[in-house]
Design a protein around this motif. Sequence first.
Motif, PDB file in Angstrom:
ATOM      1  N   VAL A 179      24.346  51.666  72.164  1.00 48.51           N
ATOM      2  CA  VAL A 179      23.980  52.933  71.525  1.00 48.51           C
ATOM      3  C   VAL A 179      25.178  53.872  71.485  1.00 48.51           C
ATOM      4  O   VAL A 179      25.467  54.520  70.460  1.00 48.51           O
ATOM      5  N   ALA A 180      25.898  53.964  72.596  1.00 50.30           N
ATOM      6  CA  ALA A 180      27.085  54.824  72.646  1.00 50.30           C
ATOM      7  C   ALA A 180      28.140  54.359  71.655  1.00 50.30           C
ATOM      8  O   ALA A 180      28.805  55.179  71.001  1.00 50.30           O
ATOM      9  N   GLY A 181      28.313  53.037  71.523  1.00 47.03           N
ATOM     10  CA  GLY A 181      29.277  52.516  70.563  1.00 47.03           C
ATOM     11  C   GLY A 181      28.913  52.865  69.134  1.00 47.03           C
ATOM     12  O   GLY A 181      29.779  53.239  68.335  1.00 47.03           O
ATOM     13  N   THR A 182      27.626  52.777  68.811  1.00 46.47           N
ATOM     14  CA  THR A 182      27.175  53.134  67.463  1.00 46.47           C
ATOM     15  C   THR A 182      27.396  54.612  67.185  1.00 46.47           C
ATOM     16  O   THR A 182      27.882  54.987  66.104  1.00 46.47           O
ATOM     17  N   ALA A 183      27.044  55.458  68.132  1.00 42.41           N
ATOM     18  CA  ALA A 183      27.229  56.894  67.949  1.00 42.41           C
ATOM     19  C   ALA A 183      28.707  57.248  67.779  1.00 42.41           C
ATOM     20  O   ALA A 183      29.079  58.068  66.927  1.00 42.41           O
ATOM     21  N   THR A 184      29.564  56.618  68.575  1.00 40.61           N
ATOM     22  CA  THR A 184      31.001  56.883  68.491  1.00 40.61           C
ATOM     23  C   THR A 184      31.565  56.406  67.157  1.00 40.61           C
ATOM     24  O   THR A 184      32.363  57.106  66.516  1.00 40.61           O
ATOM     25  N   ALA A 185      31.159  55.223  66.726  1.00 42.44           N
ATOM     26  CA  ALA A 185      31.646  54.696  65.455  1.00 42.44           C
ATOM     27  C   ALA A 185      31.214  55.578  64.292  1.00 42.44           C
ATOM     28  O   ALA A 185      32.002  55.852  63.373  1.00 42.44           O
ATOM     29  N   ALA A 186      29.960  56.052  64.311  1.00 38.65           N
ATOM     30  CA  ALA A 186      29.487  56.944  63.257  1.00 38.65           C
ATOM     31  C   ALA A 186      30.272  58.254  63.269  1.00 38.65           C
ATOM     32  O   ALA A 186      30.625  58.801  62.214  1.00 38.65           O
ATOM     33  N   GLY A 187      30.567  58.752  64.468  1.00 31.99           N
ATOM     34  CA  GLY A 187      31.359  59.965  64.576  1.00 31.99           C
ATOM     35  C   GLY A 187      32.767  59.786  64.035  1.00 31.99           C
ATOM     36  O   GLY A 187      33.306  60.673  63.347  1.00 31.99           O
ATOM     37  N   LEU A 188      33.378  58.639  64.314  1.00 34.60           N
ATOM     38  CA  LEU A 188      34.719  58.367  63.805  1.00 34.60           C
ATOM     39  C   LEU A 188      34.715  58.246  62.282  1.00 34.60           C
ATOM     40  O   LEU A 188      35.650  58.717  61.608  1.00 34.60           O
ATOM     41  N   ALA A 189      33.682  57.608  61.723  1.00 30.05           N
ATOM     42  CA  ALA A 189      33.588  57.503  60.266  1.00 30.05           C
ATOM     43  C   ALA A 189      33.456  58.886  59.633  1.00 30.05           C
ATOM     44  O   ALA A 189      34.075  59.175  58.597  1.00 30.05           O
ATOM     45  N   THR A 190      32.664  59.736  60.267  1.00 27.49           N
ATOM     46  CA  THR A 190      32.516  61.112  59.767  1.00 27.49           C
ATOM     47  C   THR A 190      33.837  61.865  59.863  1.00 27.49           C
ATOM     48  O   THR A 190      34.252  62.564  58.928  1.00 27.49           O
ATOM     49  N   LEU A 191      34.512  61.722  60.995  1.00 26.58           N
ATOM     50  CA  LEU A 191      35.813  62.370  61.179  1.00 26.58           C
ATOM     51  C   LEU A 191      36.815  61.901  60.137  1.00 26.58           C
ATOM     52  O   LEU A 191      37.559  62.708  59.552  1.00 26.58           O
ATOM     53  N   GLY A 192      36.841  60.589  59.887  1.00 25.50           N
ATOM     54  CA  GLY A 192      37.766  60.064  58.891  1.00 25.50           C
ATOM     55  C   GLY A 192      37.504  60.633  57.510  1.00 25.50           C
ATOM     56  O   GLY A 192      38.440  60.970  56.773  1.00 25.50           O
ATOM     57  N   ALA A 193      36.222  60.750  57.138  1.00 24.92           N
ATOM     58  CA  ALA A 193      35.888  61.314  55.835  1.00 24.92           C
ATOM     59  C   ALA A 193      36.321  62.770  55.734  1.00 24.92           C
ATOM     60  O   ALA A 193      36.870  63.204  54.709  1.00 24.92           O
ATOM     61  N   LEU A 194      36.097  63.542  56.772  1.00 27.97           N
ATOM     62  CA  LEU A 194      36.472  64.961  56.742  1.00 27.97           C
ATOM     63  C   LEU A 194      37.984  65.136  56.734  1.00 27.97           C
ATOM     64  O   LEU A 194      38.517  66.027  56.060  1.00 27.97           O
TER      65      LEU A 194
END
Length: 310
Positions: A186-201
Amino acid sequence: MRARDAAELVRLPAALTAPGDSLAGAAAAGWPYGRRSWAAPAASVCLYLAGMALNDFADCDLDARERPERPIPSGRVDAFEALGLATALTGAGLGLAAVAGGRRALRVAVPLAGTVWAYDLWAQRTAAGPAFMAAARGLDVLLGAGGHASAAAVPALAMATHTAGVTTLSRGEVHGAPRAAALAAVAGTATAAGLATLGALRAARGPAAGGAAAAGRLRRLAGRARAAAPAGGGVVAAVVYARSVGRPQLAAVRAVGDARAARGATGAGVRGGIGLQAALAAGAGAPAVAAALSALGPLARLASRKVSPT
């Protein structure tokens, strides 16, 4: 070796999760291979399939006890046939990498192949297993970046984090996963989603700064407007990814020790990597690639009904 047995040996539906790695890296790096960009995802697929065949060769004794229905312990595929197939696919993957970017690509493809073989022949039985698998996925993203590692660092880290969580949870597919493994996923999924969001921004802010330096406020605003669409698409895709992968992982947290829940969450995590790749591609300004990758998700689910991806 029959085609059906070969497909089961290499877990063919899971191969649909491989092309998006190098495509996400290429989108982040500005498509460094040009017209030869097609060869990098093809190399990714070959190396992924090689790893699956090699995994069953290395695990044939364990599978005889825990998964006797697998192709090698059931007698449908000879162990050394699997080894030969893994070797041939590895050679094909390295050749395709050379086609894509010559020495630039091989500087990543050779360590990637080495990581795959090291994982299957040794690391998967140790505590280092998830780290090796994560490294393989991260290198696969960098394969598409054509030597521009810094440009693809965020997508590479996102895919590596996602993979580490899924691999940790997958160890409970037979006997059930402990709560710590499910929580790590779960933590890995949340972190990966956060990184994808960060990359887009971050990608959205890049054109704005360049526009300001070049032509003043009007061009800056135009740059922001152009960047808003891919940024928004990347964020939305990241949320969809987090929901599709996170829900079955949370179910595995609640069903501690339930092998069926662990298998379901692992399968969702394997297929869900495609959604993460789509989010990364969208955030990098490649909506067509993101849309094509998103279409692979339903296809992978459909194919998984015929051949298990795990």
